[in-house]
Each structure stands twice: as C-alpha cells, then as structure tokens.
Design an enzyme around this catalytic site. Structure first.
Site, PDB file in Angstrom:
ATOM      1  N   LYS A 158       0.879  -1.179   0.000  1.00 48.84           N
ATOM      2  CA  LYS A 158       0.000   0.000   0.000  1.00 48.84           C
ATOM      3  C   LYS A 158       0.903   1.211   0.000  1.00 48.84           C
ATOM      4  CE  LYS A 158      -2.410   1.455   3.677  1.00 48.84           C
ATOM      5  NZ  LYS A 158      -3.372   1.268   4.769  1.00 48.84           N
ATOM      6  N   LYS A 160       1.759   5.105   0.059  1.00 46.47           N
ATOM      7  CA  LYS A 160       1.235   6.405   0.470  1.00 46.47           C
ATOM      8  C   LYS A 160       1.324   7.348  -0.728  1.00 46.47           C
ATOM      9  CE  LYS A 160       0.468   5.569   4.895  1.00 46.47           C
ATOM     10  NZ  LYS A 160      -0.856   5.690   5.517  1.00 46.47           N
ATOM     11  N   LYS A 259      -9.508  -0.220  12.295  1.00 53.54           N
ATOM     12  CA  LYS A 259      -8.363  -0.096  13.210  1.00 53.54           C
ATOM     13  C   LYS A 259      -8.902  -0.172  14.628  1.00 53.54           C
ATOM     14  CE  LYS A 259      -5.374   2.531  10.199  1.00 53.54           C
ATOM     15  NZ  LYS A 259      -4.809   3.814   9.797  1.00 53.54           N
TER      16      LYS A 259
HETATM   17 MG    MG Z   1      -4.834   4.824   6.055  1.00 50.85          MG
END
Ligand code: MG
Length: 368
Positions: A158, A160, A259
């Site tokens: 992933k 950024k 999360k």
């Molecule tokens: Mg994030």
C-alpha cells in the site's frame, strides 16, 4: 479485581523514517499498559502516533490521560474487558488510550481462560495475506523498497500518495512490479481540485484507494464512489459505527479500514466487522505502526471472514528494531494467525526497560 496498572511510554527505534501525508515518524514513541488482576495479568498497547497528525491523540498525551484519568477509574474494580468502554465513557474521546486498557484486560482474561484472541473473536483462517505499507519517498527509493518487500514475499503493498506524489509514481510501481497487488492511501490529502486526478489514479490498476479526501469532504467521496470501480476505503473517516453508517447511507465509501485503536478497542472492531459484513461492505485491517503486541491483535482480527481486502498485517520488525514483544511469523507472503493463549505473550523485560522513557504512577496513587 484490578489491582495494579502499569503505564509505560516507550521509544522504540525505527529502521527508517516512515513518511505519510500527515507527517514523518522517526522513532516510535508508543504507550503500553500492564494490568494485574486477581486472575493474572495482561498487556495492552495504545497505538497513538508520536504526533497528533493522523488523529487528535498522540503518545505523550495518551500517557497523561491514561495515567491521570483513565487508569485510576479502573483500579480496585472487578471488571471484564467488555465493561471497560462503559466504565470509561465519562472521559470524552481518547479511543486509542481506552483501547489499550481494554486490550490489557482482554489479554489477562484470555490467558486465564487459556484461549487465543483469534478463537475468542471467531476467526476461522489460520493464515492471512501479508501486506506492507510504504511511505512517501523519491521514486528510486520507493522502487528499491518495494523490490525488497517483493523479495521478502509480500504480494501486496500500500503506497502512500499525496498531491505531487500520485499517478506517475503509482504507474511506475505497477509497471515495474506486475505481480504485485498495489493499493494507495492518501490520508485525506487530495481536495476538490484533484477529483479528476484521483479518478485517474483509481483507474490505472490499483486494487484499493484509501481515504483520498479529508473525512469532512463527503461530497467529493460520493462523486468518486459513483465513478470508481475499485473500492474506496474509508479510514480516518470510519471513526465509529455511526460514522460508517452515515458514510454508507450517503454512498461515500465502498469499503472500510478497521483499526481497533481508533474505534476504542478490539471489541468495537469486531462489532464493526459484524455490522459491515451484514451490509456487504468489504473490510481491510488497518495498521498503526504497532509493536508486536498490537500486530498480534491485528492479525487475529484480520482472520475474521469479512476482511476480504488485504490489509496492513506485517511483522513489526519491518519498521521497528528492539521491539520488546514477540513478533508475527510470516512465510510465503502469509502471516500465521497467532494461537497462543491471550494476545502476544509477555515482552522481553530487559528490552522493555531499555526502550522505556517514562513510567506512570496511577497504581501507586491509589495505594495499590
Ligand atoms: Mg490509512
């Protein structure tokens, strides 16, 4: 009964600075708690970052709120992990600090019952695909980092992104690593001027686009979800069950990053899982640069069946050195879902002392 709560602020060295649109993490300040009850003990982690940039919470602030406000409200009470959220509800906000206390009590209770967190949560998978997040960096550096991740067995990264570090960079990644699944995460850094650009980013072969716009820019997210075929993942915006409901009704998301810390704990994360699964919303497990302790909890959660988008589950050793906790096992691009009783076991005491920069007094204040 909760007899003692130990609070420690740690400073764990990182292998290299991690750069995202919300800032740079150069060493991992992080707060952990140990709770001793009549039945044993457990550890919890507050995943708040060193600076209040990803969300309002930050490590040094979390240490204070835990030490002065939250821990004293639990000391001396006979509480199970499922009662922590209600007991602490008179303190506003601070979900990551509260999550640490819930995690510690959950760890203690699972150890006493000889059960693993994965079993307790209802996880079925024995392994989950590993995923690595890569920070903002010049293209050459990024390609080198992703190369070494691919060599280490990761099948998904992933990246950024932010304005100026967007389509060209991601296209170069996709071009160079055609076997790799590439997701992107903008941490809300794009705005109304970037709708076309973000649409283009979504169409070049990525498999998920996380939090392209700030959480408050609902109208932009709605426009993107309408025109975009890859999942538009709400992360910062998915701060509660209610927030996800609002986003879903507005058609402003098509997937959710879960999360546990941001939601106030593992139990709220499981509730989010159940709710989203019932609504056919795919989930991904989001990381917070945790130690091995937080990583164990994340791996157990990610083994629930609703987590169909590869998440941020990777060993903590990818970014931390001298982590006091046992780490996750990874082989062939897969993370073994932990089966030990409790969450992650105990930290190495010498390492823990070596990275501790501050210790709380909450237990002593009440004479425990
Ligand atoms: Mg994030």
């Amino acid at each position: 009964m909760i007899r003692h709560i130990e609070i420690r602020q740690l400073e764990v060295p990182v292998r290299e600075p991690f750069v995202a649109a919300h800032g740079t993490t150069t060493s991992r300040e992080i707060v952990v708690v140990r709770i001793d009850t009549d039945d044993g003990h457990g550890w919890g982690e507050c995943s708040a970052l060193p600076d209040p940039t990803y969300s309002a919470e930050f490590a040094a602030g979390a240490f204070l709120i835990l030490d002065e406000e939250l821990a004293p409200r639990l000391l001396g009470y006979d509480l199970g992990p499922e009662q922590v959220t209600a007991r602490l509800s008179m303190v506003a906000g601070n979900p990551m600090a509260k999550a640490a206390l819930e995690m510690a009590l959950l760890d203690a209770s699972l150890r006493a019952d000889d059960r693993s967190l994965a079993e307790f949560l209802g996880a079925e998978a024995s392994h989950v695909p590993a995923g690595a997040a890569v920070g903002l960096a010049p293209l050459d550096t990024l390609l080198t980092r992703v190369e070494s991740l691919a060599e280490a067995g990761y099948r998904r990264v992933k990246a950024k992104v932010m304005p100026g570090h967007d389509v060209a960079v991601v296209a170069a990644l996709l071009d160079r690593f055609d076997q790799l699944e590439v997701q992107v995460d903008a941490n809300g850094s794009f705005g109304s001027a970037h709708l076309e650009l973000v649409g283009e980013l979504a169409s070049i072969g990525i498999t998920a686009l996380e939090q392209p716009f700030a959480a408050r820019q609902l109208d932009l997210a709605v426009k993107l979800v309408e025109r975009c075929r890859v999942p538009v993942v709400a992360d910062e915006a998915a701060e509660s069950l209610d927030a996800v409901d609002r986003l879903r009704l507005a058609n402003a998301l098509s997937a959710v990053s879960v999360k546990p810390a941001r939601l106030g704990g593992v139990l709220a994360a499981r509730a989010m899982h159940d709710k989203c699964r019932n609504a056919d919303l795919p989930l991904t497990a989001g990381g917070m640069l945790e130690t091995g302790l937080g990583r164990h909890a994340l791996a157990a959660l990610a083994a629930l069946p609703g987590f169909t988008i590869t998440g941020d589950v990777s060993p903590a050793a990818r970014w931390l050195t001298d982590d006091p906790w046992p780490d996750l096992d990874m082989a062939g691009g897969l993370i073994t879902v932990p089966t030990r009783p409790g969450i992650a076991g105990d930290p190495d005491p010498a390492r823990l002392d070596a990275v501790t920069v501050k210790q709380g007094q909450a237990g002593r204040r009440r004479g425990n």
